[in-house]
Enzyme design. Sequence first.
Site, PDB file in Angstrom:
ATOM      1  N   THR A 287      21.946  23.032   4.983  1.00  0.00           N
ATOM      2  CA  THR A 287      21.359  23.476   3.718  1.00  0.00           C
ATOM      3  C   THR A 287      19.935  23.976   3.960  1.00  0.00           C
ATOM      4  OG1 THR A 287      22.658  21.922   2.427  1.00  0.00           O
ATOM      5  CG2 THR A 287      20.587  22.651   1.464  1.00  0.00           C
TER       6      THR A 287
ATOM      7  N   ARG B 234      34.481  20.289  -4.842  1.00  0.00           N
ATOM      8  CA  ARG B 234      33.304  19.420  -4.762  1.00  0.00           C
ATOM      9  C   ARG B 234      32.001  20.213  -4.834  1.00  0.00           C
ATOM     10  NH1 ARG B 234      28.827  19.079  -0.849  1.00  0.00           N
ATOM     11  NH2 ARG B 234      28.002  16.960  -0.984  1.00  0.00           N
ATOM     12  N   VAL B 235      31.012  19.671  -5.557  1.00  0.00           N
ATOM     13  CA  VAL B 235      29.666  20.239  -5.618  1.00  0.00           C
ATOM     14  C   VAL B 235      28.676  19.143  -5.258  1.00  0.00           C
ATOM     15  CG1 VAL B 235      27.897  21.246  -7.107  1.00  0.00           C
ATOM     16  CG2 VAL B 235      30.285  21.938  -7.370  1.00  0.00           C
ATOM     17  N   GLY B 236      27.732  19.459  -4.388  1.00  0.00           N
ATOM     18  CA  GLY B 236      26.739  18.476  -3.965  1.00  0.00           C
ATOM     19  C   GLY B 236      25.455  18.546  -4.766  1.00  0.00           C
ATOM     20  N   ASP B 237      24.377  18.116  -4.149  1.00  0.00           N
ATOM     21  CA  ASP B 237      23.103  17.998  -4.865  1.00  0.00           C
ATOM     22  C   ASP B 237      22.317  19.300  -4.949  1.00  0.00           C
ATOM     23  OD1 ASP B 237      22.720  17.666  -1.968  1.00  0.00           O
ATOM     24  OD2 ASP B 237      20.609  17.411  -2.473  1.00  0.00           O
TER      25      ASP B 237
ATOM     26  N   THR C 110      17.953  18.079   1.666  1.00  0.00           N
ATOM     27  CA  THR C 110      19.100  18.422   2.499  1.00  0.00           C
ATOM     28  C   THR C 110      19.720  17.127   3.009  1.00  0.00           C
ATOM     29  OG1 THR C 110      19.850  19.522   4.518  1.00  0.00           O
ATOM     30  CG2 THR C 110      17.598  18.709   4.530  1.00  0.00           C
ATOM     31  N   GLY C 111      21.048  17.051   2.940  1.00  0.00           N
ATOM     32  CA  GLY C 111      21.688  15.830   3.412  1.00  0.00           C
ATOM     33  C   GLY C 111      23.003  15.580   2.710  1.00  0.00           C
ATOM     34  N   TRP C 112      23.442  14.333   2.729  1.00  0.00           N
ATOM     35  CA  TRP C 112      24.709  13.958   2.125  1.00  0.00           C
ATOM     36  C   TRP C 112      24.516  13.924   0.612  1.00  0.00           C
ATOM     37  CZ3 TRP C 112      28.160   9.525   4.454  1.00  0.00           C
ATOM     38  CH2 TRP C 112      29.431   9.585   3.852  1.00  0.00           C
ATOM     39  N   GLY C 113      24.968  14.981  -0.062  1.00  0.00           N
ATOM     40  CA  GLY C 113      24.625  15.233  -1.450  1.00  0.00           C
ATOM     41  C   GLY C 113      24.938  14.140  -2.433  1.00  0.00           C
TER      42      GLY C 113
END
Length: 350
Positions: free
Chosen positions: A218, A246-249, A269-272
């Site tokens: 990201t 799926r949608v992340g942060d 940035t990371g595991w959303g």
Amino acid sequence: MKRTIMILLLIGTTLVAFKNASDPPLRTSNPDKTYVLAIHGGAGTILRSNMTPEMEKAYKDALTLALQKGYEQIKNGKSSLDAVEQAIHVMEDSPLFNAGKGAVFTNDGKNELDASIMNGKTLEAGAVAGVTTIKNPISAARAVMEKSEHVMMVGKGAELFAKQAGIEIVDPSYFWTKMRWDALQKIKKEDSTKVQLDHDQKQSQRLGIVNKDSKFGTVGCVALDKNGNLAAGTSTGGMTNKKFGRVGDSPIIGAGTYANNATVAVSCTGWGEYYIRNVAAYTVSALMEYKQEPVKIASQIVIDNIGKMGGDGGLIALDKSGNLAMPFNTEGMYRGMVTADGQIEIYIYK
């Protein structure tokens, strides 16, 4: 006479000693730098041992160009929003990062892009999610913010809006890269042959995300312009092999992106899933506003809390005074910054 002179010398020496003891210490180095722009290109298992000199140079060149393009806007008196958009354009147009051209593939072999941007002066924000034909999602996010009454648009509707707003539309094949395609095939093969899954992997599988370290890349930017206005933006291709839409942060204001002139601009940035659950970007601002924590401490608290919950990644945060923080809990994070006088710094490893 000699005794009197000796006493006077001792008194004088004592007075000098007391004076020196109360004087402020001399500065032996330059004061802290004032930053106006910072970027990240993702965090994860980034090891020097796995990086060739050619690949490392390619990343540094891309990060440098993004910083230069963003700083050019600041230097010429443009807004922090302009700086954020232009810096992210560079990274979206590079196949090196998981955003735009370099987006990873979903489980069904598509590229789904998310992005968001926020104006620290007005608290206006815009975002798009799950788009497949927008060349630069960060520009679509800005169009949502400035040309609609909404904050987030998704899928086909977001694409139609972007086209009407004059944002460049491309065929989905534009986003295809061999490196990302091969990564999807590799992960699918690994997942199909695994019998034993640890707790994190089981949790990921339920979310439709089997390989948890395949999500990084990201990109994001935070900027402070000459008028004291902050802005933040984030863009991503999501997670390799993700399922179920799926949608992340990254497109979620307060989770992956936040900016407020009173406090700070943040891009994550990371595991959303963990950033959403921690409302990570906004929490940095809240700690600064309500607990008066400096940006470095507030940012570290957020990353520590994400780590305690089992998540990983990093963030960049630039406060209203030009102080910068870039904490992460992974092996590395592609990151760079530029000072008010144009000095560029780039880092990759821990």
